[in-house]
Design an enzyme around this catalytic site. Structure first.
Site, PDB file in Angstrom:
ATOM      1  NE  ARG A  46      57.342 131.117 -17.988  1.00 60.02           N
ATOM      2  CZ  ARG A  46      57.811 130.734 -16.818  1.00 60.02           C
ATOM      3  NH1 ARG A  46      56.981 130.575 -15.794  1.00 60.02           N
ATOM      4  NH2 ARG A  46      59.097 130.504 -16.647  1.00 60.02           N
ATOM      5  CG  ASN A  84      60.618 134.703 -22.261  1.00 63.38           C
ATOM      6  OD1 ASN A  84      61.749 134.322 -22.552  1.00 63.38           O
ATOM      7  ND2 ASN A  84      60.025 134.389 -21.120  1.00 63.38           N
ATOM      8  CD  GLU A  85      60.522 131.073 -20.310  1.00 63.32           C
ATOM      9  OE1 GLU A  85      59.517 131.169 -19.561  1.00 63.32           O
ATOM     10  OE2 GLU A  85      61.674 130.947 -19.868  1.00 63.32           O
ATOM     11  CG  ASP A  86      54.654 133.087 -26.122  1.00 62.02           C
ATOM     12  OD1 ASP A  86      53.785 133.090 -25.237  1.00 62.02           O
ATOM     13  OD2 ASP A  86      55.284 134.103 -26.454  1.00 62.02           O
TER      14      ASP A  86
END
Length: 832
Positions: free
Chosen positions: A398, A434-436
């Site tokens: 993130r 993850n989830e960038d």
């Protein structure tokens, strides 16, 4: 002969001038050996003192009696062991100091004295006396600090060792503060004092090259010396390969080579040996065979023995198809893990880690994603031993695209992770992040910059280790870069219905070459059950997107979804899991998946959850108490015969007199017979595609009051397994909640447990009540709270009209109260 007696992978940090931070040198030491010389390793558990506040520097560490009071602690220790899920105050973010006296007694003439950190959060500064000797940035990789020069005076006087850890906010450090898990602080993994000879091994890597027919494999052994030493004259190295039973199968002795190796991308490595293994014993989830490579470095009068484990296995993730292990299709049946536990946060004991990993294996899993960072060495060792394939991940979570130092950190952490865990046969995926694509990322969601950086990481991972796949979850605009990609599919929770799961998979399958479904599931409030779990489904549009779009995790705003509008019952979660698992079993092209997550964990977000600041998607609670959903997975995945009646934590069911109710059984056996109050209700045969419960369900009516259920299941080889439970059936209909009651329900080993219940004006228990209640204590005692569990939180939502809390260290008479807005407070007096 000296032999370092534990499995270590040590990262050496360069000295620091004054207080300036410097880059961490890419040098490693790893050793796993037969512990015949324990004097070379000392695990530093005791003798520590801790202070949670800022100090002006190391002088105040040893002259602070008038400034603060230090507390004695045992390592591992986490700042946030008691505040990570405090309902009222966010977890502490800032500095914490540790200090101790250290006696140094290196048995090697001219040897090196090292401090090995298995991990510390999140930025670590080390001082000897008043000298600042090293800084390490990052909370999850292992590192080593060479204190040889500073330790010399300690041969006659104990060394003054001080360590400052800081988990304060830092925009230039991974992972991002937007991460949905607590960025813990402290010395939450082991620290060891390590002695090595003046010339010692720092790393050994075993590269396994299997033949296409899987009847032999070649081994290339590379290694390097500690502390970037020049090649010592007349040093020799002996390499021996041992089978899982300890039988030696290959040996070689040679001079330490001058030429650098071209076998891998690790700096400073030398090629030491090549061997051929004929008909190797293969590593797999069912037969996790582990070979050993023993390297002995001899120089002058000293020897350094260094042992690594490795495995031989063949993996092939076919494009647009399944995953193959050793030539056969293997459905990856996985879950996730955060390093977090009730009462200790990230400072988990080795026994707790072992128990958790054994529960995962007993569930039938063969795969785990270690989210969202490098995890402790013991975890990887257990994956090797138990037979769990691994996706291990860089903590790029993130975050957008940071500055140069941030980017350097990401590259370094990827190198460290691969270098440290290269020899683990369990590892098959190097996760790049993850989830960038997260809303509000710092400094922004710059798609071009993120793609460019991800390509750099992808190329770096392949250069260091071409034998494994790279992977990524949820960054749609960069899905073409990693070898393996997982989109966001949360059918039945953050969007859509769980019956749309297969359609979502088919849609996403066409968009990437290798699809692995990572993260799916539902939150469930342990001990909360429902007679009508799908009530909220009617408001969810069947054409809704099943992805976790935007801020769908919030319980407010947006379109209808079960995560916001559902009851968060274990009953609904079991139905969702059941549907997903039956779907996965029926798709021959599917490589596999990993459910999110095995164990509930803390987060700085989600303060509005039934247990505040806890992500409750686990199959077990934060203290490893299984929820009902654990047994759903076991019924699909485990090969050991099992049977489980749904509802062991559901003491009171409800309905009309004579109303037909469903009894659910989860089992992997071919058939099961149900008995209600001693009378057979019939036999059912298992069919994985017969939803729910693979056909092992019965509709029957209960008598008012007490009932007993018993099930007998027969496996394919006629092994019988049984389960039973007792419950009360309530037919009284309740009105609006009016009264809280509170009473003591058990007393054992000095711990008193009390239960709060919510009733209507007629005293009837309100079994669907979900009010948030608060427990408060007056008197000399300790409330066992901030555990992050349904029965260990002072602020918690009721589960079926009740909630429990426990008290310890009671002295004299105390009062426990429970309250909820708009209703009278209930009080219970307890005698110690």
């Amino acid at each position: 002969m000296r032999d370092i007696s534990r499995r270590l992978f040590l990262k050496t940090s360069l000295p620091v001038a004054a207080s300036a931070a410097v880059p961490v040198a890419p040098a490693w030491l790893r050793s796993f050996a037969e512990s015949d010389t324990p004097a070379t390793i000392q695990r530093l558990r005791d003798g520590w003192e801790y202070l949670q506040q800022s100090l002006d520097g190391p002088w105040q560490v040893w002259h602070s009696a008038e400034l603060a009071t230090w507390s004695a602690v045992t390592l591992p220790h986490c700042f946030n062991h008691n505040d990570a899920c405090d309902p009222d105050v966010p977890a502490y973010r800032g500095p914490g100091w540790y200090r101790r006296h250290l006696v140094v007694a290196n048995p090697y003439p001219g040897g090196r004295t090292l401090l090995h950190f298995s991990g510390a959060g999140q930025t670590t500064d080390v001082y000897v006396g008043e000298a600042h000797i090293a800084r390490h940035i990052g909370g999850y990789d292992q590192f080593v600090i060479d204190i040889t020069e500073h330790a010399a005076p300690a041969l006659s006087t104990p060394l003054l060792l001080a360590i400052r850890c800081d988990n304060g906010r830092d925009l230039d450090r991974m992972p991002s503060d937007l991460s949905d898990f607590t960025l813990y602080g402290g010395l939450y993994r082991h620290i060891e004092l390590v002695y090595v000879p003046a010339v010692s091994l720092e790393a050994i890597h075993i590269q396994v090259h299997p033949s296409s027919q899987r009847d032999w494999a070649s081994l290339d052994i590379t290694g390097r010396l500690h502390h970037s030493l020049a090649t010592p004259p007349n040093a020799t190295v002996s390499i021996e390969i041992l089978k899982p039973d300890g039988t030696s199968v290959a040996q070689l002795s040679t001079k330490w080579p001058n030429a650098r190796s071209t076998e891998n991308g690790f700096d400073g490595e030398r090629h030491l040996a090549t061997f051929k293994l004929s008909n190797p014993l293969l590593w797999s989830p069912s037969t996790p065979n582990l070979y050993r490579c023993r390297a002995t470095l001899s120089f002058k009068d000293t020897q350094h023995v260094f042992t690594e484990r490795f495995g031989v296995r063949f993996i092939d993730f076919q494009k647009n198809g399944p995953f193959l292990a050793n030539g056969e299709r293997l459905l990856l049946r996985g879950t996730h893990r955060h390093e977090d536990h009730a009462g200790c946060a990230a400072a988990m004991t080795d026994s707790d880690i072992r128990q958790e990993m054994q529960l995962i294996k007993a569930m039938g899993a063969n795969f785990i994603r270690l989210a969202h960072y490098q995890q402790s060495q013991l975890v990887l060792d257990l994956c090797d031993e138990l037979g769990l394939f691994v996706w291990e991940e860089l903590p790029w979570c993130r975050a957008g695209m940071g500055n140069d130092s941030w980017q350097d950190m990401g590259r370094q952490k990827l190198c460290n992770m691969i270098d440290q865990h290269f020899n683990h046969p369990s590892v098959i995926f190097w996760g790049l992040g993850n989830e960038d694509d997260w809303p509000g990322e710092y400094p922004s969601i710059d798609q071009d910059a993120i793609r460019s950086y991800m390509k750099q990481l992808n190329d770096l991972a392949h250069r260091l280790d071409p034998s494994r796949y790279t992977s990524y979850r949820r960054c749609d605009f960069a899905r073409d870069i990693p070898d393996v990609y997982s989109p966001s599919i949360w059918a039945g929770w953050y969007g859509g219905l769980y019956t749309e799961y297969e359609h979502s998979l088919e849609v996403q399958r066409k968009r990437v070459e290798r699809l692995l479904h990572i993260e799916w599931g539902a939150d469930s409030h342990a001990r909360r059950h429902s007679e009508d779990p799908d009530r909220a489904v009617g408001s969810v549009r069947s054409t809704a997107n099943t992805a976790e779009s935007g801020l769908a995790y919030l319980n407010t705003g947006g379109q209808a979804r079960v995560s916001r509008d559902g009851d968060w019952s274990e009953t609904y979660a079991c139905n969702l899991f059941d549907w997903h698992l039956k779907t996965q079993e029926a798709l021959p092209w599917l490589a596999g998946s990993a459910q999110w997550i095995f164990k509930d964990f803390t987060t700085p977000l989600r303060v509005e959850n039934p247990v505040p600041r806890v992500n409750q998607k686990g199959l077990v609670e934060r203290d490893l108490t299984p929820k009902e959903s654990y047994y759903v997975f076991q019924s699909y995945w485990s090969s050991e015969p099992m049977v489980h009646l749904y509802g062991h934590s559901w003491p009171i069911r409800w309905g009309r007199p004579g109303e037909l109710k469903m009894v659910k059984v989860y089992s992997n056996c071919r058939e099961a017979e149900l008995f209600l109050n001693g009378v057979s209700v019939g036999v059912r045969h298992r069919d994985s595609q017969d939803f729910p419960c693979a056909g092992l369900r019965w509709m029957t009516s209960f008598r008012e009051g007490s009932n007993q259920l018993r099930v007998i299941a027969n496996s394919a080889n006629d092994t019988k397994v049984t389960d039973e439970l007792n419950f009360f059936y309530q037919t009284d209909v309740w009105q609006n909640p009016a009264t809280l009651l509170l009473k003591e329900v058990s007393r054992r080993d000095g711990i008193v447990t009390c239960r709060a219940t919510l009733h209507d004006q007629n005293g009837i228990l309100c079994l669907d009540a979900r009010h948030q209640v608060r427990f408060t204590l007056a008197g000399a005692a300790r409330l066992i709270d901030n555990q992050g569990t349904s029965s260990g939180s002072r602020v918690v939502e009721l589960y079926n009209g009740r909630a429990e809390i426990s008290i310890r260290d009671i002295r004299g008479s105390i009062s426990l109260a429970v309250s909820t807005p708009l209703l009278p407070t209930a009080i219970c007096t307890i005698e110690g």
